[in-house]
Motif scaffolding. Structure first.
Motif, PDB file in Angstrom:
ATOM      1  N   ARG A 166       0.839  -1.197   0.000  1.00 57.92           N
ATOM      2  CA  ARG A 166       0.000   0.000   0.000  1.00 57.92           C
ATOM      3  C   ARG A 166       0.869   1.241   0.000  1.00 57.92           C
ATOM      4  O   ARG A 166       1.954   1.246   0.585  1.00 57.92           O
ATOM      5  N   PRO A 167       0.425   2.313  -0.665  1.00 57.10           N
ATOM      6  CA  PRO A 167       1.210   3.553  -0.642  1.00 57.10           C
ATOM      7  C   PRO A 167       1.328   4.079   0.785  1.00 57.10           C
ATOM      8  O   PRO A 167       0.428   3.900   1.606  1.00 57.10           O
ATOM      9  N   GLY A 225      -4.391   3.663   1.896  1.00 57.23           N
ATOM     10  CA  GLY A 225      -2.962   3.469   2.083  1.00 57.23           C
ATOM     11  C   GLY A 225      -2.584   3.490   3.550  1.00 57.23           C
ATOM     12  O   GLY A 225      -3.440   3.572   4.443  1.00 57.23           O
ATOM     13  N   ASP A 282       5.467   7.800  -0.196  1.00 53.22           N
ATOM     14  CA  ASP A 282       5.089   7.924  -1.602  1.00 53.22           C
ATOM     15  C   ASP A 282       4.469   9.271  -1.910  1.00 53.22           C
ATOM     16  O   ASP A 282       4.625   9.805  -3.007  1.00 53.22           O
ATOM     17  N   LEU A 311      -4.272   9.542  -3.905  1.00 55.64           N
ATOM     18  CA  LEU A 311      -4.058   8.227  -4.504  1.00 55.64           C
ATOM     19  C   LEU A 311      -3.792   8.355  -6.001  1.00 55.64           C
ATOM     20  O   LEU A 311      -2.921   7.676  -6.554  1.00 55.64           O
ATOM     21  N   TYR A 314      -0.284   9.524  -6.463  1.00 58.77           N
ATOM     22  CA  TYR A 314       0.622   8.388  -6.269  1.00 58.77           C
ATOM     23  C   TYR A 314       0.703   7.536  -7.533  1.00 58.77           C
ATOM     24  O   TYR A 314       1.793   7.143  -7.970  1.00 58.77           O
ATOM     25  N   SER A 315      -0.443   7.264  -8.129  1.00 64.82           N
ATOM     26  CA  SER A 315      -0.481   6.408  -9.318  1.00 64.82           C
ATOM     27  C   SER A 315       0.158   7.080 -10.521  1.00 64.82           C
ATOM     28  O   SER A 315       0.763   6.419 -11.366  1.00 64.82           O
ATOM     29  N   GLN A 345       7.934   6.048 -10.315  1.00 65.11           N
ATOM     30  CA  GLN A 345       8.410   5.313  -9.161  1.00 65.11           C
ATOM     31  C   GLN A 345       9.691   5.944  -8.639  1.00 65.11           C
ATOM     32  O   GLN A 345      10.331   6.746  -9.310  1.00 65.11           O
ATOM     33  N   ARG A 400      10.681  10.248  -6.096  1.00 68.42           N
ATOM     34  CA  ARG A 400       9.756   9.605  -7.029  1.00 68.42           C
ATOM     35  C   ARG A 400       9.588  10.425  -8.293  1.00 68.42           C
ATOM     36  O   ARG A 400       9.049   9.952  -9.277  1.00 68.42           O
TER      37      ARG A 400
END
Length: 268
Positions: A3-4, A30, A90, A148, A151-152, A156, A163
């Motif tokens: 999970r983030p 998350g 994240d 979220l 994050y997506s 990465q 990131r």
């Protein structure tokens, strides 16, 4: 699938209703570590505490308090090894702020500064604010969905845990009105006009003190701005820049610097 991990802060303090509601909403999507000031730090901007020692206190599992500024909190979280965070986060989320951060508010806001500190370290960051009369639960659910999505959408982790891969992360600001129409409007910063004053008074012993700022504020209604969209019932979503360079001021810079260049040429 892991999970983030969200690191959550604010400028209203770790006990505020907004940050606790935001923690609940983020926990649905998350893992969350909350690190926030011991006391309210509104309008503290991006101040770091450099001239006195700070204290870090674990309030409960996953909740920490720092007797400093919002930017201090994120700085500590990111650089205190595993004292606060079990792994690099994240997304940095700041809020839910009790009140708005529209237009030039972003320069003064401790809420925005906490998110900005994360973005400066290459981590995607979201600052989220709402009218004090808004539905905080709905505003936090919206913010969690946006966090979220951020994050997506973000790359990465790259070298050094960034990131973004380019040294700074994306920085977004959200503002939710009291009567939210359920839609989100991408927007640019608008202009808020405050009642500017210095209110001088006397204490019971006759010594002078003063308060900064007046209670009045109004919005400019320029199409495409966060202030205009907010007034029309939209939750606003604004991407903020970390590079404050004014690329249109080349002529002014040349005019101011040319006498020094010319004097140096004459010396040759």
């Amino acid at each position: 699938m892991t999970r983030p991990l969200f690191v959550l802060s604010n400028d209203d303090g770790h006990t505020s209703r907004g940050i606790r509601t935001m923690r609940d909403a983020l926990s649905e999507v998350g893992d969350v570590v909350l690190i926030a000031p011991e006391t309210e730090q509104s309008a503290s901007s991006h101040a770091l505490t450099l001239h006195r020692p700070l204290r870090l206190r674990e309030v409960e599992a996953g909740v920490f308090a720092v007797d400093g500024t919002p930017a201090d909190c994120i700085y500590v979280a990111l650089h205190a090894s595993t004292r606060v965070l079990p792994r690099p986060p994240d997304v940095v989320v700041s809020g839910l702020n009790h009140g708005l951060n529209l237009g030039q508010d972003v320069f003064y806001s401790g809420t925005v500064a906490a998110a900005r500190e994360g973005a400066l370290q290459g981590i995607p960051a979201l600052a989220t604010s709402a009218h004090t009369g808004a539905d905080f639960e709905a505003a936090c659910r919206l913010s969690a969905q946006l966090a979220l999505g951020l994050y997506s959408a973000a790359p990465q982790a790259g070298p050094g845990g960034s990131r973004s891969g380019v040294g700074v992360g994306p920085l977004l600001s959200v503002n939710v009105p009291r009567e939210w129409n359920g839609e989100v409007a991408p927007s640019r910063l608008g202009m808020r006009k405050y009642e500017e004053l210095v209110d001088f008074r006397k204490d019971p012993r006759g010594r002078e003190y003063f308060w900064l700022g007046g209670p009045g504020v109004r919005h400019e209604h320029a199409p495409g701005t966060d202030t205009d969209a907010f007034d029309r019932g939209y939750a606003t979503l604004t991407a903020l820049m970390l590079d404050l360079t004014n690329t249109t001021a080349g002529e002014l810079l040349d005019r101011l610097s040319s006498p020094f260049r010319q004097a140096k040429e004459r010396e040759r």
